[in-house]
Scaffold this motif. Structure first.
Motif, PDB file in Angstrom:
ATOM      1  N   MET A   3       0.826  -1.199   0.000  1.00 34.02           N
ATOM      2  CA  MET A   3       0.000   0.000   0.000  1.00 34.02           C
ATOM      3  C   MET A   3       0.865   1.255   0.000  1.00 34.02           C
ATOM      4  O   MET A   3       0.597   2.212  -0.722  1.00 34.02           O
ATOM      5  CB  MET A   3      -0.915  -0.010   1.226  1.00 34.02           C
ATOM      6  N   VAL A  63      -8.053   3.232  -8.084  1.00 30.38           N
ATOM      7  CA  VAL A  63      -7.828   2.102  -7.170  1.00 30.38           C
ATOM      8  C   VAL A  63      -7.885   2.571  -5.720  1.00 30.38           C
ATOM      9  O   VAL A  63      -8.486   1.913  -4.857  1.00 30.38           O
ATOM     10  CB  VAL A  63      -6.471   1.434  -7.464  1.00 30.38           C
ATOM     11  N   ARG A  64      -7.283   3.727  -5.443  1.00 33.17           N
ATOM     12  CA  ARG A  64      -7.282   4.239  -4.066  1.00 33.17           C
ATOM     13  C   ARG A  64      -8.704   4.535  -3.588  1.00 33.17           C
ATOM     14  O   ARG A  64      -9.070   4.216  -2.447  1.00 33.17           O
ATOM     15  CB  ARG A  64      -6.411   5.498  -3.981  1.00 33.17           C
ATOM     16  N   GLN A  67     -10.628   1.286  -2.924  1.00 31.34           N
ATOM     17  CA  GLN A  67     -10.192   0.667  -1.675  1.00 31.34           C
ATOM     18  C   GLN A  67     -10.715   1.438  -0.463  1.00 31.34           C
ATOM     19  O   GLN A  67     -11.073   0.846   0.558  1.00 31.34           O
ATOM     20  CB  GLN A  67      -8.668   0.591  -1.633  1.00 31.34           C
ATOM     21  N   LYS A  68     -10.768   2.763  -0.600  1.00 35.07           N
ATOM     22  CA  LYS A  68     -11.261   3.588   0.496  1.00 35.07           C
ATOM     23  C   LYS A  68     -12.739   3.311   0.766  1.00 35.07           C
ATOM     24  O   LYS A  68     -13.196   3.339   1.915  1.00 35.07           O
ATOM     25  CB  LYS A  68     -11.052   5.069   0.154  1.00 35.07           C
ATOM     26  N   GLY A  70     -14.073   0.483   0.287  1.00 35.61           N
ATOM     27  CA  GLY A  70     -14.206  -0.920   0.637  1.00 35.61           C
ATOM     28  C   GLY A  70     -14.883  -1.738  -0.443  1.00 35.61           C
ATOM     29  O   GLY A  70     -15.530  -2.759  -0.169  1.00 35.61           O
ATOM     30  N   ASP A  72     -15.015  -4.393  -2.978  1.00 39.74           N
ATOM     31  CA  ASP A  72     -14.260  -5.614  -3.281  1.00 39.74           C
ATOM     32  C   ASP A  72     -14.631  -6.219  -4.633  1.00 39.74           C
ATOM     33  O   ASP A  72     -14.168  -7.318  -4.970  1.00 39.74           O
ATOM     34  CB  ASP A  72     -14.505  -6.664  -2.188  1.00 39.74           C
ATOM     35  N   ASP A  75     -10.605  -5.638  -8.843  1.00 45.11           N
ATOM     36  CA  ASP A  75      -9.236  -6.007  -8.483  1.00 45.11           C
ATOM     37  C   ASP A  75      -8.313  -4.839  -8.826  1.00 45.11           C
ATOM     38  O   ASP A  75      -8.129  -4.505  -9.998  1.00 45.11           O
ATOM     39  CB  ASP A  75      -8.826  -7.268  -9.245  1.00 45.11           C
ATOM     40  N   GLY A  76      -7.747  -4.219  -7.783  1.00 50.52           N
ATOM     41  CA  GLY A  76      -6.892  -3.052  -8.000  1.00 50.52           C
ATOM     42  C   GLY A  76      -5.682  -3.363  -8.860  1.00 50.52           C
ATOM     43  O   GLY A  76      -5.295  -2.560  -9.726  1.00 50.52           O
TER      44      GLY A  76
END
Length: 208
Positions: A3, A63-64, A67-68, A70, A72, A75-76
């Motif tokens: 990360m 991607v960030r 992910q922030k 959540g 899912d 796929d980053g």
């Protein structure tokens, strides 16, 4: 750790995009004010870098944010690999364009080159790309950052070839060296792009 590396890659890519944008605006402004077609053309060329590198930066931002939130469902790593694959396509297109221009120059009649002005523009591009390459060097957390670095490195190689060709034209009036060096640089870029496309294709089709 991954990360933090990705965050660092995003920051460095963002710096390169912003720096390249500033150089582009400066070259376009001075070029238009001074009526320098060479400087204006290089400013437009820098604009293409802003677009391609902006794609690499945008992939990190996407991607960030996913992910922030959540999320899912995406796929980053795949998103970053897809961005790198697209950059590889742009690298190939750039190399083929250079080859086309070089072949046309070799087959065409002798032309007079404004070496003084062209050298100044090439020197500006070389310094700008050198700064960007230094910022991205040895910070390849993923294929996306590696693709951004290859794009800058390919342009750095091209600018260096231009300077070599211009010096030969200015000192010995050997104008074909410019096109010959461009052909060599394009072949190197094709090799880089092909390897990048292979790596990203494997990453995209491999199940995590």
């Amino acid at each position: 750790m991954e990360m933090n590396q990705r965050k660092m890659s995003e920051k460095r890519t963002a710096f390169v995009v912003v720096f390249t944008f500033i150089v582009m605006v400066a070259e376009l402004g001075v070029g238009l004010y001074s009526h320098s077609m060479a400087l204006t053309a290089d400013g437009v060329h820098m604009g293409s870098h802003v677009l391609v590198l902006g794609l690499n930066w945008g992939a990190y931002v996407l991607v960030r944010r996913l992910q922030k939130k959540g999320n899912d469902h995406y796929d980053g790593d795949k998103i970053l690999s897809l961005s790198a694959w697209t950059s590889g396509i742009f690298l190939l297109l750039m190399a083929f364009f250079i080859i086309g221009e070089a072949v046309e120059r070799l087959r065409g009649p002798h032309v007079d080159i404004a070496t003084g002005q062209a050298l100044a523009v090439a020197a500006v591009g070389l310094v700008a790309n050198g700064i960007c390459a230094s910022a991205l060097h040895h910070h390849h957390a993923d294929l996306n950052s590696h693709a951004a670095y290859l794009h800058i490195l390919s342009d750095l190689l091209t600018e260096l070839g231009v300077i070599i060709g211009l010096v030969c034209a200015m000192l010995w009036d050997i104008t074909f060296i410019d096109a010959a060096v461009a052909l060599i640089a394009a072949c190197v870029v094709i090799r880089w792009a092909w390897k990048l496309l292979h790596q990203t294709a494997v990453a995209l089709i491999t199940k995590q």
